[in-house]
Design a protein around this motif. Structure first.
Motif, PDB file in Angstrom:
ATOM      1  N   ASN A   1      -3.953   6.463  -4.192  1.00  0.00           N
ATOM      2  CA  ASN A   1      -3.915   6.103  -2.593  1.00  0.00           C
ATOM      3  C   ASN A   1      -4.167   4.513  -2.308  1.00  0.00           C
ATOM      4  OD1 ASN A   1      -3.020   5.835   0.003  1.00  0.00           O
ATOM      5  ND2 ASN A   1      -4.999   6.978   0.651  1.00  0.00           N
TER       6      ASN A   1
ATOM      7  N   SER B   1     -12.036  -1.000   8.788  1.00  0.00           N
ATOM      8  CA  SER B   1     -10.798  -0.298   8.336  1.00  0.00           C
ATOM      9  C   SER B   1     -10.820  -0.172   6.727  1.00  0.00           C
ATOM     10  CB  SER B   1      -9.708  -1.296   8.511  1.00  0.00           C
ATOM     11  OG  SER B   1      -9.503  -1.251  10.047  1.00  0.00           O
ATOM     12  N   TYR B   2     -10.278   0.967   6.280  1.00  0.00           N
ATOM     13  CA  TYR B   2     -10.155   1.172   5.040  1.00  0.00           C
ATOM     14  C   TYR B   2     -11.406   1.290   3.928  1.00  0.00           C
ATOM     15  CZ  TYR B   2      -5.434  -0.265   6.377  1.00  0.00           C
ATOM     16  OH  TYR B   2      -4.250  -0.270   7.335  1.00  0.00           O
TER      17      TYR B   2
ATOM     18  N   ASP C   1     -14.592   0.460  -0.570  1.00  0.00           N
ATOM     19  CA  ASP C   1     -13.706   1.399  -0.642  1.00  0.00           C
ATOM     20  C   ASP C   1     -13.904   1.698  -1.950  1.00  0.00           C
ATOM     21  OD1 ASP C   1     -12.502  -0.649  -2.628  1.00  0.00           O
ATOM     22  OD2 ASP C   1     -10.793  -0.990  -1.731  1.00  0.00           O
TER      23      ASP C   1
ATOM     24  N   SER D   1     -14.581   3.554   2.444  1.00  0.00           N
ATOM     25  CA  SER D   1     -15.152   4.955   2.025  1.00  0.00           C
ATOM     26  C   SER D   1     -16.676   4.878   1.983  1.00  0.00           C
ATOM     27  CB  SER D   1     -14.428   5.341   0.856  1.00  0.00           C
ATOM     28  OG  SER D   1     -15.021   4.282  -0.055  1.00  0.00           O
TER      29      SER D   1
ATOM     30  N   THR E   1      -4.580   1.248  -0.873  1.00  0.00           N
ATOM     31  CA  THR E   1      -4.897   0.778   0.518  1.00  0.00           C
ATOM     32  C   THR E   1      -4.979  -0.942   0.682  1.00  0.00           C
ATOM     33  OG1 THR E   1      -7.065   1.295   0.820  1.00  0.00           O
ATOM     34  CG2 THR E   1      -5.651   2.837   1.447  1.00  0.00           C
TER      35      THR E   1
ATOM     36  N   SER F   1       1.010  -1.397  -0.181  1.00  0.00           N
ATOM     37  CA  SER F   1      -0.013   0.132  -0.001  1.00  0.00           C
ATOM     38  C   SER F   1       0.842   1.258  -0.053  1.00  0.00           C
ATOM     39  CB  SER F   1      -0.968   0.003   1.281  1.00  0.00           C
ATOM     40  OG  SER F   1      -0.194  -0.055   2.457  1.00  0.00           O
TER      41      SER F   1
END
Length: 267
Positions: free
Chosen positions: A118, A148-149, A186, A151, A120, A94
């Motif tokens: 970006n 986590s991670y 994400d 959006s 991840t 990442s």
């Protein structure tokens, strides 16, 4: 030797006239062709299987017809390069990567676009929750996202409602076990799912059991105010009036009853 910049593509008529000191001159005419520039662009998708960080790049370069783009040069920001139109690239880890595409037309006109990515790890779903204590006509549950991670968030609250908030809340009106589902995604469309069963057993339909018949406003934190928690759920616009035995109004509340009566005059 002048230089001129053409704002559009096409065929243009150009004339050069030369003259000597005796007034003799000569003229030449030519019709240069200005070819269109490509407009480089690309999209990115991610392969979501497993833990490998693999990206799929799709060229979306445009150019005015009948000109075509026939060469592509990709720089993946460190892991490698490619000259195919729609490459796939495996990344070692990442981080931030600057992806560059140079698109070249049939007549060797070029355009370059650089996008920062970006990258991840894949999202990992998870959440905690808190249940309002005590008997009530409805039990409020607040959810706290621990993923986590992610959006985007999509919740199924198992009571006919859902939510796209990161930290939603809901009210349950029936005692039973509810299966809560959280789906997180994400920016590349990779997703993960978490499910938790919650048992609700403090809902009552007997409102009379929720109305205190006494309070002890001595500041010990126990029964200091006349709580009517069910009002905000069933009657958010209710008006509460409290009178002395002589008919004097000593308390009035209209609306959510957020400041319960503390046993004092106008308190």
């Amino acid at each position: 030797s002048p230089v001129h910049t053409y704002s559009t593509s096409g065929t243009f008529s150009t004339q050069l006239v030369v003259r000597n000191t005796y007034g003799c001159y000569d003229t030449i005419r030519q019709n240069p062709v200005i070819y269109p520039l490509p407009n480089a662009d690309f999209g990115i998708r991610r392969i979501c299987n497993g833990n490998l960080l693999t990206l799929i790049f799709s060229d979306s370069t445009t150019i005015n017809s009948p000109e075509t783009v026939n060469q592509w040069f990709w720089d993946f920001g460190g892991p490698g390069q490619s000259n195919i139109q729609n490459p796939t690239q495996l990344y070692p880890g990442s981080g931030l990567y600057n992806i560059q595409l140079v698109a070249t037309s049939f007549h060797n006109c070029k355009d370059t676009v650089i996008k920062q990515v970006n990258l991840t790890p894949r999202p990992s779903a998870g959440f905690s929750y808190s249940v309002s204590p005590g008997l009530n006509v409805g039990t409020r549950v607040n959810f706290v996202d621990t993923s986590s991670y992610a959006s985007t968030w999509n919740w199924d609250l198992d009571n006919g409602f859902g939510s796209t908030l990161q930290n939603p809340s809901t009210v349950y009106y029936t005692n039973r076990t509810y299966l809560l589902t959280q789906i997180v995604s994400d920016g590349y469309g990779c997703s993960d799912t978490a499910r938790v069963a919650i048992k609700i057993n403090n809902v009552t339909n007997e409102i009379s059991t929720l109305i205190p018949n006494a309070i002890s406003p001595n500041g010990d934190g126990k029964n200091d105010v006349w709580k009517l928690d069910f009002l905000s759920i069933l009657y958010p616009n209710a008006e509460i009036n409290i009178y002395t035995r002589w008919g004097e109004n000593i308390y009035n509340s209209v609306g959510a009853y957020t400041n319960p009566w503390d046993g004092t005059y106008n308190g």
